[in-house]
Design an enzyme around this catalytic site. Structure first.
Site, PDB file in Angstrom:
ATOM      1  N   ASP A 157       0.976  -1.195   0.070  1.00  0.00           N
ATOM      2  CA  ASP A 157      -0.065  -0.001   0.027  1.00  0.00           C
ATOM      3  C   ASP A 157       1.086   1.277   0.035  1.00  0.00           C
ATOM      4  O   ASP A 157       1.666   1.738   1.005  1.00  0.00           O
ATOM      5  CB  ASP A 157      -0.878   0.149   1.251  1.00  0.00           C
ATOM      6  N   ASP A 166     -27.705   2.572 -11.626  1.00  0.00           N
ATOM      7  CA  ASP A 166     -27.952   1.526 -10.772  1.00  0.00           C
ATOM      8  C   ASP A 166     -26.926   0.491 -10.488  1.00  0.00           C
ATOM      9  O   ASP A 166     -27.054  -0.334  -9.885  1.00  0.00           O
ATOM     10  CB  ASP A 166     -29.228   0.532 -11.174  1.00  0.00           C
TER      11      ASP A 166
END
Length: 374
Positions: free
Chosen positions: A81, A264
């Site tokens: 990360d 959606d």
């Protein structure tokens, strides 16, 4: 009309800030083991450290690296990360870091008061809602350098005893923090004189590789842009113009009719649907063109980061085309826009904290370099 300009953060994540999960494996930390006191005398920045990467953007949705910790060394699988500093694992602590240690201070505000004078507590939170709570400990990292030397420097990491999974939780042992802060692994290695404070990676559909140090690439073959001075906690390239088909645009205006926004579909903030579901990114090539991020590079010319449709789109489970560039306002990152793993495939990315610059070049990520070559 004035050209659109946006702030881009370049972070090693899969479409969002990643937070590793944890499993039942425990790290037991010991004080004894081989000494690493001679490490700084051996190297003086003459080598790099290369880690193979495993995983992919799809279908796994994450990459991971294997590291060896403790004595005798044991393998652990961590989530790399670049958006955070602290490396941590779920573990059973034995050797604590004292609150007076500078690395402890780097993780807390200046007015922090320690409840226990024998240990340094930490808590890290991630943008996906995940977190880790624990104590700082010291342990041995077994590393193979490109010079052929193997060493085990003693480094500081987090021993996490309370983890909350986030929305991008992965089945790994912890996080491999590669950020810019003092507590990151590469910063600690730099302080011990082992490698320069440089992080790089090369990703592909099978994995790729990650490296620490600067002797595995030719700097003259890299396209560079300065790191932003306004955003010091992350690897941010600063303001850039987003070009689609050679014209300036923004995240919402990179497609043409007859595609419509699929409101959606919540796979990613922006998804588009066609007359019928798409099966692969090949199906949307006629609707999307390559993108280019145009960054200043300190001279009159611009540094272009080019991204093909296959490197900024994914096909969702609903058969829609979804944009793999995140608008920071939609995920709590304010003015940042983020490009992640999907846009970094088949490229060598370099975060040079020594020169405060970010670099990239097309590359074959199948085989890790040996030294001084891409």
């Amino acid at each position: 009309m004035e050209k659109e300009k946006m702030i881009f953060m370049i972070a090693f994540v899969v479409l969002a800030v990643s937070c590793a999960g944890s499993n039942d494996q425990q790290l037991r930390l010991r004080k004894w083991g081989p000494s690493s006191s001679s490490s700084s005398k051996i190297n003086k920045f003459g080598s790099s450290i290369i880690f193979p990467l495993y995983g992919n953007v799809y279908p796994n949705g994450f990459y991971f690296v294997q590291v060896y910790l403790g004595y005798p060394p044991r393998p652990y699988f961590l989530d790399p990360d670049t958006g955070s500093d602290l490396t941590w694992l779920q573990c059973d602590a034995r050797v604590f870091v004292a609150p007076r240690d500078p690395l402890c201070a780097s993780l807390h505000p200046s007015d922090y008061k320690c409840d226990n004078p024998q240990q340094c507590d930490y808590e890290v939170e991630y943008a996906d809602g995940g977190s880790s709570l624990g104590v700082l400990v010291n342990d041995l990292f077994t590393l193979n350098l490109t010079s052929g030397v193997r060493m085990s420097p003693r480094l500081t990491l987090g021993c996490g005893y309370d983890q909350l999974p986030g929305s991008s939780d992965h089945p790994l042992d912890g996080v491999f923090g590669l950020g810019k802060g003092k507590s990151s692994i590469v910063s600690q290695l730099r302080d011990q004189g082992i490698v320069k404070n440089v992080v790089g990676h090369c990703l592909n559909a099978q994995g790729g590789f990650l490296f620490l140090g600067e002797d595995v690439y030719d700097s003259s073959r890299i396209t560079w842009t300065p790191m932003s001075r306004d955003y010091t906690k992350h690897y941010a390239a600063g303001l850039a113009e987003l070009h689609f088909g050679g014209k300036s645009t923004d995240n919402k205006r990179i497609t043409r009719e007859p595609l419509k926004e699929a409101t959606d579909d919540r796979t990613l903030p922006f998804c588009w649907k066609g007359k019928k579901p798409f099966e692969s990114t090949r199906d949307v090539r006629k609707y999307f063109k390559p993108l280019a991020l145009s960054f200043p590079n300190g001279w009159r010319t611009k540094a272009q980061y080019e991204i093909s449709p296959e490197s900024y789109l994914i096909i969702s489970s609903k058969g829609n085309a979804c944009l793999g560039i995140l608008n920071g306002t939609d995920v709590g990152l304010n003015n940042f826009n983020m490009i992640g793993d999907i846009s970094m495939q088949d490229k060598l990315l370099i975060y040079d904290n020594e020169k405060q610059a970010i670099g990239w070049t097309p590359a074959n990520c199948d085989q890790p370099p040996k030294s001084n070559a891409i």
